[in-house]
Design a protein around this motif. Structure first.
Motif, PDB file in Angstrom:
ATOM      1  N   ARG A 128      -6.565  -1.748   2.874  1.00  0.00           N
ATOM      2  CA  ARG A 128      -7.705  -2.349   3.566  1.00  0.00           C
ATOM      3  C   ARG A 128      -7.365  -3.745   4.067  1.00  0.00           C
ATOM      4  NH1 ARG A 128     -12.181  -0.112  -0.841  1.00  0.00           N
ATOM      5  NH2 ARG A 128     -12.618   1.877   0.244  1.00  0.00           N
ATOM      6  N   ARG A 129      -6.613  -4.505   3.249  1.00  0.00           N
ATOM      7  CA  ARG A 129      -6.199  -5.840   3.701  1.00  0.00           C
ATOM      8  C   ARG A 129      -5.278  -5.729   4.910  1.00  0.00           C
ATOM      9  NH1 ARG A 129      -3.121  -9.128   0.924  1.00  0.00           N
ATOM     10  NH2 ARG A 129      -2.530  -7.803  -0.834  1.00  0.00           N
ATOM     11  N   ALA A 183       0.837  -1.206   0.000  1.00  0.00           N
ATOM     12  CA  ALA A 183       0.000   0.000   0.000  1.00  0.00           C
ATOM     13  C   ALA A 183       0.870   1.253   0.000  1.00  0.00           C
ATOM     14  CB  ALA A 183      -0.922  -0.007   1.214  1.00  0.00           C
ATOM     15  N   GLN A 217      -4.914   3.984   3.648  1.00  0.00           N
ATOM     16  CA  GLN A 217      -6.194   4.127   2.947  1.00  0.00           C
ATOM     17  C   GLN A 217      -6.465   5.602   2.636  1.00  0.00           C
ATOM     18  OE1 GLN A 217      -9.585   1.942   4.711  1.00  0.00           O
ATOM     19  NE2 GLN A 217      -8.072   0.701   5.833  1.00  0.00           N
ATOM     20  N   GLU A 228      -6.867  -1.075  -1.890  1.00  0.00           N
ATOM     21  CA  GLU A 228      -7.201  -2.477  -1.604  1.00  0.00           C
ATOM     22  C   GLU A 228      -6.190  -3.092  -0.644  1.00  0.00           C
ATOM     23  OE1 GLU A 228      -7.574  -4.691  -5.184  1.00  0.00           O
ATOM     24  OE2 GLU A 228      -9.089  -3.366  -6.068  1.00  0.00           O
ATOM     25  N   CYS A 229      -4.880  -2.856  -0.892  1.00  0.00           N
ATOM     26  CA  CYS A 229      -3.841  -3.412  -0.019  1.00  0.00           C
ATOM     27  C   CYS A 229      -3.938  -2.827   1.391  1.00  0.00           C
ATOM     28  CB  CYS A 229      -2.462  -3.143  -0.606  1.00  0.00           C
ATOM     29  SG  CYS A 229      -2.109  -4.048  -2.129  1.00  0.00           S
ATOM     30  N   GLY A 259      -5.917   2.961  -6.572  1.00  0.00           N
ATOM     31  CA  GLY A 259      -6.953   1.964  -6.295  1.00  0.00           C
ATOM     32  C   GLY A 259      -6.349   0.676  -5.755  1.00  0.00           C
ATOM     33  N   GLU A 260      -5.229   0.246  -6.348  1.00  0.00           N
ATOM     34  CA  GLU A 260      -4.553  -0.958  -5.841  1.00  0.00           C
ATOM     35  C   GLU A 260      -4.038  -0.720  -4.426  1.00  0.00           C
ATOM     36  OE1 GLU A 260      -1.502  -2.298  -8.530  1.00  0.00           O
ATOM     37  OE2 GLU A 260      -2.695  -1.754 -10.279  1.00  0.00           O
TER      38      GLU A 260
END
Length: 754
Positions: A567-568, A535, A575, A564-565, A560-561
């Motif tokens: 959030r994981r 991220a 974020q 997602e990372c 965008g990628e």
């Protein structure tokens, strides 16, 4: 004698003992010419070994010996720290003082310059010939002689055609920067646009450009002018017959008389004329190639006890051993081999290892890293190589290894070093470059700053300014080391190095390699399968794509990628960063609604994440979105929140980051007031932004604020101050944004005459 130059100390001690230079030369083994040059201050400070030999020859006592050695050390330190004009200054190039012959060739180049001055005929001359025939020396001599005819400046770019040729795009950047084009302007052009810009600049100015060591036609074609009064000299082993409308000058070995004269100048007339027949034989055995002649002559100069006839016997022996080589290279390699075999073991190893340096020039620190020694020890060994003619001094404190010598050294590296030793040296160099880059980059990263007291580096990084100078000056080498680490799968090293650049990159926004750097770190983070690191580095990559290369759609995708990372990883800060980067890219794409939504969401997340820098950037991004949407009052409120946060006595943001954000936000508040038509308040904030940007060295921000201040003053009817401020903006030249400068000129043209 404390504080006196080395040459003065040496001459004083020699005269006290009533020794002639010749007597001291005989006693010390140092040549007459070398001692004379030292005393007159015409040569570099000798290495420690030479100074010790002089002390022995003088028969100095302990105190006097220390005085001589201290003078040498002091001069060496001064040489390492003295400021010099760097590449791209447009000053006449230096040339060798004993340049010999080539009268016909120089006359042809003078004629080419005269024709270029009229705007008629070709403006490009290609100097071609075999290795070592003096192509570069001739081109630099011509450039130095002709410099006064080119008021636009003289510029030299080594294209490294023999090995590891420079990309044309990099050569374009070097020339355009040398010609004064701003980094911001460069990022607005693709490769074709930059080539066109170079042609336009060379057409409107009268410049002399030397493109040295070209590989082929394709490498130089985009660098050549189509018209105008500039002159470009291209040197290459090949005639570059695919180029049209150029003059060609084929260079070969020197005439025998010229070769002998060159050796006479190197050796000194008295010594050469005493063995003139042997001098002629040396010229023949060296193939009358200037590079080989200079290596052999310099070797004799520092080995004054040898006769020229003895050198003839040695050269003849080397020729037989290397007889299988092509005739043109036999003489050069024989001369290299001869000098190489007379070096100390330390120097031969240093020469072999220096061939591993992934940059055009280097400091003594590179030698220290490769050999695991100290910097002064490495410098002494490298100075031995300089004296032997196997290493060149580029400019103060830096060395260059000629392309042919790099190949020579690399061949011996392959044959002499065990694979494990070579790998260990490469690892030491790579480790030093990347560890130093980490320490330097962290000067600007929150939570770090100055190096820890336990750090012992090979270069001084005692201030942020020194750190910045190292990162920028050694960028080719540490970038090459980063690429090598990525290829080797050293993922932790890659992400650590690049992570240190998080805030430094704002200072060098348009370097040109940040997208690649953050792509490599993103890939390394993916290989580590660490969602937080992915991220972070994807966010940095999104920033670089959006800001440095204006690839806004790709920036949205990377953000965008990253989201997602993050959030994981359950990391709120990353974020928020991803949303802020996406908002900035959407705004550049004209997608106002998406920009406003994502910037607001970024603020909300950042408030809960507890990262002040991310929150500040998110608020600033949202303010820009609001102003763009016609909501200036709301934008002003958001920008004031930023200033209030920075003004708080317990503000947790580092001084450097706070200064940059403050300058940008003061300017943004001026824009808010201007959007509201409140011109007096806008002008006041623009003035403050000018002062703040100037104080911290944000020249580009200073330019924006000056132009906006000029506009505000015009609105207020204060034409004279407006004129003054707009002229200040123009005086910044290409350090300011080109679009803003065009606005300044338009505003000035519209003002009433004085």
């Amino acid at each position: 004698m404390s504080g006196e130059p080395f040459g003065v100390v040496l001459r004083g001690q020699r005269q006290q003992r009533r020794l002639t230079i010749e007597e001291l030369a005989e006693a010390s083994g140092v040549s007459v010419r070398a001692i004379g040059d030292m005393e007159r201050g015409r040569s570099r400070v000798p290495q420690r070994r030479t100074a010790m030999a002089l002390a022995e020859g003088l028969g100095l006592g302990a105190a006097e010996r220390e005085a001589l050695l201290a003078a040498a050390r002091a001069a060496r330190t001064a040489r390492a720290t003295r400021p010099v004009a760097g590449p791209g200054t447009g000053v006449p190039p230096r040339t060798v003082g004993d340049f010999t012959g080539r009268d016909g060739e120089l006359a042809r180049l003078r004629g080419a310059a005269a024709r270029a001055g009229t705007g008629e005929g070709t403006s490009v001359s290609v100097i071609s010939g075999p290795p070592g025939c003096g192509k570069t020396t001739l081109a630099l001599k011509a450039a130095a002689d002709l410099a006064h005819e080119f008021p636009g400046g003289c510029f030299v770019v080594d294209l490294h055609g023999v090995e590891g040729p420079m990309d044309t795009s990099e050569a374009l950047l070097k020339l355009l920067k040398a010609l004064g084009v701003s980094d911001r302007r460069l990022t607005q052009e693709d490769a074709a646009g930059r080539a066109g810009l170079l042609r336009a600049l060379l057409a409107e100015r009268r410049c002399l450009v030397v493109l040295d060591n070209a590989r082929d036609e394709g490498q130089v074609r985009p660098l050549l002018p189509a018209r105008g009064r500039s002159l470009v000299l291209v040197t290459s082993r090949r005639p570059l017959s695919g180029l049209e409308n150029v003059d060609r000058l084929a260079l070969s070995e020197m005439a025998r008389a010229e070769a002998v004269e060159l050796l006479r100048r190197i050796l000194g007339e008295r010594r050469a004329d005493a063995e003139i027949d042997a001098v002629g034989q040396v010229a023949e055995l060296c193939g009358q190639l200037p590079l080989a002649l200079r290596v052999a002559g310099n070797w004799l100069t520092v080995r004054s006890a040898w006769s020229v006839a003895h050198l003839v016997r040695r050269l003849a022996d080397e020729e037989r051993r290397l007889g299988a080589l092509a005739a043109g290279d036999v003489r050069v390699e024989a001369a290299f081999e001869l000098s190489y075999r007379q070096l100390t073991g330390e120097a031969t190893r240093m020469l072999r290892l220096l061939s591993l340096v992934p940059a055009a020039d280097m400091t003594a620190a590179y030698g220290a890293a490769l050999t695991a020694t100290g910097v002064f020890e490495a410098e002494d060994v490298m100075e031995e190589l300089v004296e032997a003619g196997l290493l060149q001094t580029a400019f103060t404190g830096r060395y260059q290894l000629h392309d042919l010598l790099r190949l020579f050294a690399r061949a011996r590296l392959a044959g002499r070093e065990e694979p494990g030793e070579r790998a260990a040296a490469e690892d030491r160099l790579r480790t030093w470059l990347l560890e130093t880059a980490v320490v330097a980059g962290r000067w600007y990263k929150p939570g770090y700053g100055a190096p820890p007291s336990s750090w012992r580096g090979l270069v001084p990084l005692e201030s942020a300014e020194q750190a910045r100078a190292w990162l920028q000056g050694e960028a080719p080498a540490w970038l090459a080391a980063l690429r090598a680490a990525a290829r080797r799968g050293e993922h932790r090293r890659v992400v650590e190095t690049v992570g240190a650049m998080e805030w430094f990159c704002d200072l060098w926004l348009f370097w040109g390699h940040w997208p690649e750097v953050f792509r490599l770190s993103s890939e390394a983070a993916a290989a580590l399968d660490d969602p937080y690191l992915r991220a972070f580095h994807l966010n940095c990559h999104a920033w670089a794509l959006n800001t440095c290369e204006h690839r806004h759609r790709e920036a949205v995708e990377r953000a965008g990628e990253a989201l997602e990372c993050a959030r994981r990883a359950e990391d709120v800060t990353q974020q928020a960063s991803a949303l802020a980067h996406a908002a900035n890219a959407h705004r550049k794409l004209g997608e106002a609604r998406e920009a406003a939504e994502k910037s607001l969401a970024a603020i909300q997340l950042a408030e809960s994440g507890g990262d002040p820098e991310v929150w500040l950037n998110a608020v600033a991004s949202h303010a820009v979105s609001l102003r763009s949407a016609g909501r200036a009052e709301e934008a002003l409120h958001q920008d004031r929140r930023v200033i209030a946060f920075l003004d708080a006595p317990d503000c947790p943001v580092s001084e450097f980051i706070a200064d940059v954000i403050r300058a940008n936000t003061i300017y943004a508040i001026g824009l808010d007031y201007a959007a509201l038509g409140r011109w007096r308040e806008a002008a006041d904030h623009y003035r403050d932004a000018v002062a703040e940007s100037h104080r911290i060295g944000l020249t580009n921000g200073e330019g924006y604020a000056l132009v906006s201040l000029g506009q505000a003053l015009i609105e207020l009817g204060e034409a004279e101050e407006a004129r003054s401020r707009l002229l200040e903006a123009l005086a910044l030249g290409d350090e300011a944004d080109g679009k803003e400068l065009r606005t300044a000129r338009t505003l000035l043209d519209a003002l009433p005459a004085e």
